[in-house]
Design a protein around this motif. Structure first.
Motif, PDB file in Angstrom:
ATOM      1  N   LYS A   7     -24.467 -64.671  43.290  1.00 55.93           N
ATOM      2  CA  LYS A   7     -22.674 -65.724  43.458  1.00 55.93           C
ATOM      3  C   LYS A   7     -22.202 -66.681  43.597  1.00 55.93           C
ATOM      4  O   LYS A   7     -22.905 -66.638  45.163  1.00 55.93           O
ATOM      5  N   ILE A   9     -18.218 -67.648  45.116  1.00 51.52           N
ATOM      6  CA  ILE A   9     -17.684 -66.761  45.441  1.00 51.52           C
ATOM      7  C   ILE A   9     -16.249 -68.297  45.325  1.00 51.52           C
ATOM      8  O   ILE A   9     -16.613 -69.405  45.894  1.00 51.52           O
ATOM      9  N   GLU A  13     -13.415 -66.412  50.543  1.00 50.90           N
ATOM     10  CA  GLU A  13     -14.390 -66.427  51.266  1.00 50.90           C
ATOM     11  C   GLU A  13     -13.974 -66.033  52.441  1.00 50.90           C
ATOM     12  O   GLU A  13     -13.219 -66.630  53.238  1.00 50.90           O
ATOM     13  N   HIS A  14     -14.204 -65.435  53.284  1.00 47.41           N
ATOM     14  CA  HIS A  14     -13.888 -64.890  54.877  1.00 47.41           C
ATOM     15  C   HIS A  14     -12.606 -64.680  55.061  1.00 47.41           C
ATOM     16  O   HIS A  14     -12.017 -63.203  56.035  1.00 47.41           O
ATOM     17  N   VAL A  16     -11.830 -63.010  52.693  1.00 48.22           N
ATOM     18  CA  VAL A  16     -11.951 -61.086  52.200  1.00 48.22           C
ATOM     19  C   VAL A  16     -12.531 -60.394  53.609  1.00 48.22           C
ATOM     20  O   VAL A  16     -12.148 -58.776  52.940  1.00 48.22           O
ATOM     21  N   VAL A  17     -12.928 -60.577  55.076  1.00 48.96           N
ATOM     22  CA  VAL A  17     -13.568 -60.076  55.361  1.00 48.96           C
ATOM     23  C   VAL A  17     -12.687 -58.981  56.245  1.00 48.96           C
ATOM     24  O   VAL A  17     -12.756 -58.045  56.504  1.00 48.96           O
ATOM     25  N   PRO A 135     -20.230 -56.990  56.211  1.00 48.06           N
ATOM     26  CA  PRO A 135     -19.614 -57.885  55.047  1.00 48.06           C
ATOM     27  C   PRO A 135     -18.827 -57.262  54.146  1.00 48.06           C
ATOM     28  O   PRO A 135     -18.527 -55.825  54.574  1.00 48.06           O
ATOM     29  N   SER A 136     -17.451 -57.559  54.268  1.00 56.45           N
ATOM     30  CA  SER A 136     -16.312 -57.412  52.866  1.00 56.45           C
ATOM     31  C   SER A 136     -16.857 -56.491  51.553  1.00 56.45           C
ATOM     32  O   SER A 136     -16.182 -55.133  51.333  1.00 56.45           O
ATOM     33  N   ILE A 138     -18.283 -57.589  49.075  1.00 56.62           N
ATOM     34  CA  ILE A 138     -18.460 -59.315  47.653  1.00 56.62           C
ATOM     35  C   ILE A 138     -18.894 -59.406  47.070  1.00 56.62           C
ATOM     36  O   ILE A 138     -19.929 -59.524  46.464  1.00 56.62           O
ATOM     37  N   ASP A 139     -20.401 -59.906  48.207  1.00 58.00           N
ATOM     38  CA  ASP A 139     -22.081 -60.057  47.761  1.00 58.00           C
ATOM     39  C   ASP A 139     -22.548 -58.862  46.428  1.00 58.00           C
ATOM     40  O   ASP A 139     -22.438 -59.770  45.888  1.00 58.00           O
ATOM     41  N   THR A 179     -24.905 -66.141  57.587  1.00 55.96           N
ATOM     42  CA  THR A 179     -23.748 -65.927  58.022  1.00 55.96           C
ATOM     43  C   THR A 179     -23.320 -65.696  58.769  1.00 55.96           C
ATOM     44  O   THR A 179     -22.180 -64.736  58.832  1.00 55.96           O
ATOM     45  N   VAL A 183     -19.162 -65.538  60.391  1.00 54.30           N
ATOM     46  CA  VAL A 183     -18.167 -64.142  60.158  1.00 54.30           C
ATOM     47  C   VAL A 183     -17.614 -64.003  61.643  1.00 54.30           C
ATOM     48  O   VAL A 183     -16.601 -63.557  61.387  1.00 54.30           O
ATOM     49  N   GLY A 263     -19.088 -69.193  50.681  1.00 56.41           N
ATOM     50  CA  GLY A 263     -20.059 -68.572  51.127  1.00 56.41           C
ATOM     51  C   GLY A 263     -19.373 -68.904  52.701  1.00 56.41           C
ATOM     52  O   GLY A 263     -18.285 -69.276  52.409  1.00 56.41           O
ATOM     53  N   ALA A 264     -20.183 -68.214  53.034  1.00 53.22           N
ATOM     54  CA  ALA A 264     -20.043 -68.326  54.658  1.00 53.22           C
ATOM     55  C   ALA A 264     -19.550 -69.366  55.331  1.00 53.22           C
ATOM     56  O   ALA A 264     -18.963 -70.120  56.441  1.00 53.22           O
TER      57      ALA A 264
HETATM   58  C1  MEV Z   1     -20.361 -64.597  51.751  1.00 54.28           C
HETATM   59  O1  MEV Z   1     -20.735 -64.874  51.201  1.00 54.28           O
HETATM   60  C2  MEV Z   1     -18.640 -64.336  52.354  1.00 54.28           C
HETATM   61  C3  MEV Z   1     -17.931 -63.992  53.426  1.00 54.28           C
HETATM   62  O2  MEV Z   1     -16.700 -63.815  53.125  1.00 54.28           O
HETATM   63  C4  MEV Z   1     -18.619 -62.455  53.961  1.00 54.28           C
HETATM   64  C5  MEV Z   1     -18.471 -61.503  53.386  1.00 54.28           C
HETATM   65  O3  MEV Z   1     -17.545 -61.588  52.840  1.00 54.28           O
HETATM   66  O4  MEV Z   1     -18.813 -60.193  54.020  1.00 54.28           O
HETATM   67  C6  MEV Z   1     -18.047 -64.407  54.430  1.00 54.28           C
END
Ligand code: MEV
Length: 298
Positions: A7, A9, A13-14, A16-17, A135-136, A138-139, A179, A183, A263-264
């Protein structure tokens, strides 16, 4: 054959956590896996020449994740799972989640079990937790379901539709990143300086909402500007590296509509939005080794 896609993003990202929405796309490249009954449980990962037995207390996250995955199947024969990974690891393209999705998909197939890709995504979250703690989701969701979608933790995935494909060029900095550490770094910044970081997260949320409209309207010029702004906010959270910044600048100067890390961060990949397919190929050549084009239809 089990399959988990990688994937990218696009934005969010971030953030979304921490409960904000993000927009991501599933790409064609990913992980395939095949499972067969065997004398003992074994996970083989061909690109790294690894053979691992499941171990909930193992040092290697893959040993622990494999044990977590097998525990989801209460009465089963011993299984050997052979995995082929066509994604860089630790690069922001969701490699660990894609392995989890592919492994579970392969085991389902070997045992003759059927479940939806959404249920597969939910199951793969337990695998992903072994790697990233918080993890959020999303992955694993994008890896199982794919498409172009708006994701928010706890909500159903919202597919986005457009009549204009996205011409993405993914560039790999060659710098591995964790990651989990990135995070945690944002978590620490949030604790130490909540005003600044909350402002950054709110800013990202506004960009995501506008990007959703831009994608749906096929306005890639506006989308590109939103990507650049998201990159700037991620830089302010100390998630970018000099190399990622340089790659984004190179892409923008060469005609990309926008570019950002994905990503991270702390290394890993960036991507650029190209106006057309042949421009994407040109940018790919410019971004160098490990770069590739992903054409994504919303
Ligand atoms: C990692 O691909 C995306 C982050 O937002 C972590 C997450 O969503 O779990 C950094």
């Amino acid at each position: 054959m089990g399959f988990g896609r990688g994937k990218v993003i696009l934005l969010g990202e971030h953030a979304v956590v921490h409960g904000c929405p993000a927009i991501a796309v599933g790409i064609e490249r990913g992980v395939t896996a095949e499972a067969e009954t065997s004398e003992r449980d074994l996970l083989r990962l061909s690109p790294w020449d690894l053979s691992l037995a499941p171990d909930l207390d193992g040092d290697e996250p893959l040993e622990r994740a494999f044990a977590v995955a097998l525990a989801m199947y209460p009465s089963r024969p011993s299984l050997e799972v052979n995995v082929d990974v066509d994604l860089p690891a630790g690069a922001g393209l969701g490699c660990s989640a894609a392995i989890g999705v592919a492994v579970l998909d392969a085991i389902d197939e070997a045992l003759g079990l059927e479940r939806s890709r959404t249920d597969l995504a939910t199951a793969a979250l337990a695998w992903e937790k072994v790697f990233h703690g918080n993890p959020s989701g999303i992955d694993n969701t994008m890896s199982a379901v794919g498409g172009v979608a708006l994701y928010r933790k706890g909500d159903a995935l919202r597919p986005l539709h457009s009549n204009k494909p996205l011409h993405l060029v993914i560039g790999y900095s060659g710098e591995p990143s964790s990651t989990k550490e990135m995070v945690a770094s944002v978590g620490r910044q949030l604790e130490n300086d909540p005003k600044r970081v909350n402002k950054a997260l709110e800013g990202i949320e506004v960009l995501v909402r506008n990007a959703k409209l831009a994608i749906e309207a096929g306005d890639h010029v506006a989308l590109g500007q939103l990507l650049d702004l998201n990159h700037t906010i991620l830089s302010s959270l100390m998630l970018c590296t000099t190399k990622l910044d340089e790659m984004c600048q190179t892409a923008r100067r060469a005609g990309a509509l926008g570019a950002k890390m994905t990503g991270a961060g702390g290394g890993g990949c960036m991507f650029a939005l190209a106006p057309k397919h042949d421009e994407a190929l040109r940018l790919r050549d410019l971004l160098g080794r490990g770069s590739f084009v992903a054409e994504v239809s919303a």
